[in-house]
Every structure is written in structure tokens, then in C-alpha cells.
Design an enzyme around this catalytic site. Structure first.
Site, PDB file in Angstrom:
ATOM      1  N   HIS A 262      -2.715   2.899   3.339  1.00 57.36           N
ATOM      2  CA  HIS A 262      -1.259   2.709   3.356  1.00 57.36           C
ATOM      3  C   HIS A 262      -0.663   2.985   1.969  1.00 57.36           C
ATOM      4  O   HIS A 262       0.248   3.816   1.829  1.00 57.36           O
ATOM      5  CB  HIS A 262      -0.943   1.272   3.796  1.00 57.36           C
ATOM      6  CG  HIS A 262       0.524   0.951   3.815  1.00 57.36           C
ATOM      7  ND1 HIS A 262       1.262   0.950   4.976  1.00 57.36           N
ATOM      8  CD2 HIS A 262       1.402   0.647   2.818  1.00 57.36           C
ATOM      9  CE1 HIS A 262       2.526   0.650   4.683  1.00 57.36           C
ATOM     10  NE2 HIS A 262       2.633   0.461   3.383  1.00 57.36           N
ATOM     11  N   GLU A 263      -1.201   2.326   0.969  1.00 60.88           N
ATOM     12  CA  GLU A 263      -0.669   2.532  -0.386  1.00 60.88           C
ATOM     13  C   GLU A 263      -0.940   3.964  -0.835  1.00 60.88           C
ATOM     14  O   GLU A 263      -0.136   4.546  -1.574  1.00 60.88           O
ATOM     15  CB  GLU A 263      -1.251   1.516  -1.372  1.00 60.88           C
ATOM     16  CG  GLU A 263      -0.936   0.043  -1.039  1.00 60.88           C
ATOM     17  CD  GLU A 263       0.542  -0.264  -0.799  1.00 60.88           C
ATOM     18  OE1 GLU A 263       1.407   0.397  -1.407  1.00 60.88           O
ATOM     19  OE2 GLU A 263       0.832  -1.165   0.024  1.00 60.88           O
ATOM     20  N   HIS A 266       1.925   6.059   0.188  1.00 63.53           N
ATOM     21  CA  HIS A 266       3.031   5.919  -0.780  1.00 63.53           C
ATOM     22  C   HIS A 266       2.718   6.726  -2.042  1.00 63.53           C
ATOM     23  O   HIS A 266       3.578   7.404  -2.599  1.00 63.53           O
ATOM     24  CB  HIS A 266       3.194   4.450  -1.185  1.00 63.53           C
ATOM     25  CG  HIS A 266       3.866   3.580  -0.161  1.00 63.53           C
ATOM     26  ND1 HIS A 266       5.110   3.863   0.344  1.00 63.53           N
ATOM     27  CD2 HIS A 266       3.472   2.413   0.432  1.00 63.53           C
ATOM     28  CE1 HIS A 266       5.462   2.889   1.209  1.00 63.53           C
ATOM     29  NE2 HIS A 266       4.483   2.013   1.291  1.00 63.53           N
ATOM     30  N   GLU A 292       8.161   4.629   3.443  1.00 60.26           N
ATOM     31  CA  GLU A 292       7.311   3.921   4.403  1.00 60.26           C
ATOM     32  C   GLU A 292       6.834   4.871   5.508  1.00 60.26           C
ATOM     33  O   GLU A 292       5.772   4.658   6.098  1.00 60.26           O
ATOM     34  CB  GLU A 292       8.084   2.730   4.979  1.00 60.26           C
ATOM     35  CG  GLU A 292       7.229   1.707   5.692  1.00 60.26           C
ATOM     36  CD  GLU A 292       6.259   0.936   4.782  1.00 60.26           C
ATOM     37  OE1 GLU A 292       6.360   1.034   3.536  1.00 60.26           O
ATOM     38  OE2 GLU A 292       5.402   0.234   5.337  1.00 60.26           O
TER      39      GLU A 292
HETATM   40 ZN    ZN Z   1       4.504   0.265   2.464  1.00 60.03          ZN
END
Ligand code: ZN
Length: 497
Positions: A262-263, A266, A292
Site C-alpha cells: 500500500h505505502e 503511494h 489513495e
Molecule cells: Zn494510503
């Protein structure tokens, strides 16, 4: 002449960027390596620097430069840059300097109060400082101004141009679809396919796996780092210095793996922003919703897909040779996709996740309309969890104080999570149309074509357009939850058939 004024404008922005870089690193350090007693001087330093950023943004000389540039016939890129900077400055000049510094100081302290209150299950210890943060944010909303309701002034900071009234119908449609799908899944009966993952996963192996997957995604470790923190996050001060954090639990492989992916999503966005435009709007992320969309796309559309499990099974076998018996790709796929209503947002599955967010969105709106106060939150929270998800928190840690966001003043931020999920599905569908062998590539761990697509259609454009416009240009569709609902119905319909 025009070039000279534009050069002064860029020079002024670089000064602001330098201060923001320092602030970003202080914030990153606070969450990773700062010793606990460093808190008070850190809060003072952040408040001081935030005041300096504010001064540099609102100073008349800069306003004059922007005024002049606004009256000139500029090439498209420059015009977009100036337009967005004027937007930022118009907002900043409305907020009094003492409110800006008081917010910086209060939220730095509130973060630590929150962390302690969450770890000791002590909502009453956090409530007073949260009430103060909300009060300051109410003053900010009034100072900034709004067309519809106070909440819009806050939302606009994270999702430029969006309003609560605009996103409300999209969220309502999404809720109907989600509740329907949850009914289908519930009728299929409970599944415990993730029990196979219950075994000890040594931390050093988990760390290697995270780094391996991040490299496969295309994350550049010469322009970034991976560390640990209580609440995983990404901090990007420039495309060549992007810092991710993850968290490790020796008994839970999913926690570190999916936090890192997830990170990493980003982080790829931050690394993909145009380096030469760092510190200017076209070198910044479009919105938090689009940010996101990138993290959720890599986490879910890629990381929890069936093709990815082929790649993952191979990695697990190489890193944990004596711990993966029985964990073939199909088993992994079911294990990482169990739908089970739960109390903690960040651990929620793809189907129930957005119900957590929609609840926060509604509570925040009510707070800023003045319909409710901070002291009403626990009771309302528990009521909604029971009604929406059929689960009720038994302690504070499972309830209101589970998220860090409100402590640092991020009110109006939660909706961007659901906007991100919606955009992620729309973008992934469009990428799939352009890259017909995408599934096979993912299964082989060749993720470069997907990253290239995102670089071209999303990352390269910075803040040139609003989020829905960016999505429309990339995919032909703006903000519309159809792709996301179709994705969930197809995937979980098959898993729970
Ligand atoms: Zn996030």
C-alpha cells in the site's frame, strides 16, 4: 519580461519548498526515530516553521507576482502552475497566522496523546485535546469560507474542488451496492480460509519479502527508504527522497506485506512526479483521492489478485522454504481475500472497508455542522458499527481512537480513501484495456508495464487537473463507482459463489 517574473515566482516557491521539506522530514522523524522526550521541542519547531511557511505564502510581494502572472498570456503549463498556486495562496491568506501555528503546535502534541490513549484504551485521556483540535478546525473552516457547508472548506484541502454534496450521491450508490454484496456473502456462510496463514513468520524474512515486492513494483531504493512506525505512512519531500514505513507482526504476514505494498503504491506516485517541477503544483500529487487510488490499486487490484498469487507463492517459497507447505497460489488467494466484518478499518477486507470510511465521513460532517460534539462520538460510533457491520467495539482501541488522523487535524480526509478505491478500479480497468496481457505479466512478477501506464496517465500530470478530470482523461470516466462495484461483484461473487 514574462520569463523574468516567472523565474522570481519559481524562486519564491523554492523557498517555500525548502521549508516544507524540513517540515516533512521533522514529521517523518517524529513517527520513526524521535525519542519520546523530543516531543515538546519538536512541537515548537514545527509550529515555528509552519509560521514561516505561512508568512512566505501570504507575503504581499508574492501576491503581486501572482497577480502580474495571472494577467499575462502564459504557455499552458505555466498558466496551470500559477492558477494552482493562486488557489493555495487565496486559501492561506484567509487563515490567521496565530491559528496556523496553534494548529501545528496542538496537533503535534495531540498525536502523542492519541498514541498513548490508544495503547492504554483511554478515550477520556484523548477527548479533551481532540475537542480542541475540532474547535481550531471549525475556526479554520469559517476563516476559509465555503459555499455549501463548513465541511467543504476542509475537504477542499485534500480533494481540491470536491464538495460533500457532490460526493454524497456517489457514496450513497456505493453503500447500496456494498450492503447488497455483503448480503450475498453472508448468505454463503462464514469462511475461515485465512487460518492457513496462522504460523510464525520471522521478521527478517518479512522485511526481505517487503523489499523484494517493492523492487518488483519499481520502487527505487536509491530514491527512497523503508522503515517502521505504529501507523504506516509515506512521506515524499521530492521524487528522489520518498520514505515509506510498514509494521511487523511475527504472527501476521498480511500486516507487513499489504502495508508495504500500500505505502509502496503511494511511494511510486511520489517518485513518478516530475522531478524538475518539485515544489511547484505540477510537481505535486493531484489530490489525496488520486494518491489513495495508487496505493489501493497496488494493494488490492494487483496485490490481492489471483495472478499476483503465482508470483507471491514463488517469493514465499524462496524466503520461507520451511514454512510454506500447503500455501499454493489458490490457497493464498482465498486466504488473503476473506470477507469478515471487523472493528478496525485498516484491517478491513475490500468489501467492508468503505463502510468504515462512510461512517467517518458522516460523523465528521455532523461535527462540522455542529449537530454533534466530540463527547457524542463513542456512542454514535458504536451504534453505527453495530448497524452497518454487525460488530460492536468492546474497548476504546477498537472504537473511535483507532485512527491517527483526527489527532493531527486531518478532518475531511477520510472520504479520500473511498474516492481512492473508486478511482483505483476505474484506472485499473483502463490500464487492462491498454495492456491485454496484464494478468500474465503480474503472475510473472513483471509489474513494469502497469507502472509505466500509471506514470504516463497519472503521475506525470501532477496537479494540472482536478481528480475527476484526471481520471476522465485517463479512462474516459470521471468519478463513478460502477467500475469499483463491478470489480467487487465479480471477484467476491466468484470467491463466495
Ligand atoms: Zn494510503
Amino acid at each position: 519580461m514574462m520569463e523574468k517574473i516567472y523565474a522570481s515566482y519559481l524562486d519564491h516557491l523554492q523557498g517555500i519548498h525548502a521549508l516544507n521539506t524540513a517540515l516533512g522530514l521533522l514529521g517523518w522523524d517524529q513517527e520513526t526515530y524521535m525519542p519520546p522526550r523530543g516531543l515538546h521541542p519538536r512541537a515548537a519547531a514545527r509550529a515555528h516553521l509552519t509560521g514561516l511557511v505561512h508568512d512566505r505564502v501570504v507575503v504581499d510581494h508574492f501576491g503581486g507576482l501572482l497577480e502580474e502572472l495571472g494577467g499575462l498570456e502564459l504557455p499552458e503549463d505555466m498558466a496551470a502552475s500559477v492558477r494552482e498556486t493562486r488557489r493555495d495562496r487565496d486559501r492561506a491568506v484567509k487563515v490567521p497566522r496565530d491559528l496556523v501555528t496553534e494548529l501545528a503546535q496542538t496537533t503535534t502534541l495531540a498525536q502523542q496523546t492519541w498514541a498513548r490513549a490508544r495503547n492504554t484504551d483511554d478515550w477520556p485521556a484523548f477527548a479533551p485535546i481532540l475537542a480542541k483540535v475540532v474547535e481550531l478546525k471549525r475556526r479554520e473552516a469559517e476563516a476559509v469560507g465555503y459555499q455549501g457547508e463548513p465541511y467543504d472548506a476542509l475537504l477542499d484541502e485534500y480533494e481540491p474542488g470536491a464538495s460533500a454534496a457532490d460526493i454524497e450521491p456517489v457514496f450513497a450508490e456505493l453503500r447500496t451496492g456494498l450492503v447488497e454484496l455483503m448480503g450475498v456473502i453472508h448468505a454463503a456462510g462464514p469462511r475461515h480460509d485465512d487460518a492457513v496463514l496462522e504460523r510464525e513468520w520471522p521478521i527478517d524474512g518479512q522485511d526481505r519479502l517487503s523489499r523484494q515486492v517493492l523492487k518488483a513494483m519499481g520502487f527505487d531504493f536509491d530514491a527512497g527508504r523503508l522503515d517502521t512506525s505504529t501507523h504506516p505512512f509515506t512521506s515524499g519531500t521530492s521524487p528522489v527522497d520518498v520514505r515509506l514505513t510498514t509494521m511487523f507482526d511475527p504472527l501476521d504476514l498480511a500486516k507487513s506485506l499489504y502495508s508495504s505494498i500500500h505505502e509502496g503504491g503511494h511511494g511510486l506516485y511520489e517518485q513518478g512526479l516530475p522531478e524538475t517541477l518539485a515544489g511547484t503544483p505540477l510537481g505535486q500529487a493531484c489530490s489525496l483521492g488520486i494518491h489513495e487510488s495508487q496505493s489501493r490499486l497496488w494493494e488490492n487490484q494487483v496485490g490481492r489478485s489471483r495472478p499476483f498469487m503465482d508470483y507471491l507463492a514463488g517469493q514465499l517459497k524462496a524466503i520461507f522454504p520451511d514454512r510454506v507447505s500447503g500455501l499454493g497460489p489458490d490457497v493464498l488467494y482465498r486466504a488473503f481475500n476473506v470477507v469478515r466484518p471487523s472493528l478496525i478499518r485498516i484491517e478491513a477486507d475490500e468489501v467492508t472497508y468503505n463502510l468504515h470510511v462512510l461512517m467517518r465521513f458522516e460523523l465528521e460532517r455532523a461535527l462540522f455542522r455542529g449537530d454533534i460534539e466530540v463527547s457524542d462520538l463513542p456512542a454514535l460510533w458504536n451504534e453505527r458499527m453495530t448497524a452497518d457491520l454487525g460488530v460492536t467495539p468492546e474497548n476504546d482501541r477498537e472504537g473511535v481512537p483507532q485512527d491517527i488522523h483526527w489527532s493531527f487535524g486531518a478532518l475531511g480526509y477520510f472520504p479520500t480513501y473511498t474516492l481512492g478505491n473508486i478511482y483505483s478500479a476505474t484506472l485499473f480497468d483502463a490500464a487492462g484495456r491498454d495492456l491485454p496481457d496484464l494478468d500474465a505479466k503480474i503472475a510473472a512478477g513483471d509489474l513494469a508495464p502497469l507502472l509505466d501506464w500509471m506514470r504516463t496517465h497519472v503521475h506525470a500530470h501532477g496537479r494540472r487537473w482536478t481528480s475527476s478530470e484526471l481520471c476522465r482523461r485517463a479512462t474516459g470516466t470521471g468519478l463513478d463507482c460502477t467500475h469499483f462495484l463491478d470489480y467487487l461483484r465479480t471477484k467476491f461473487g466468484a470467491l463466495y459463489a
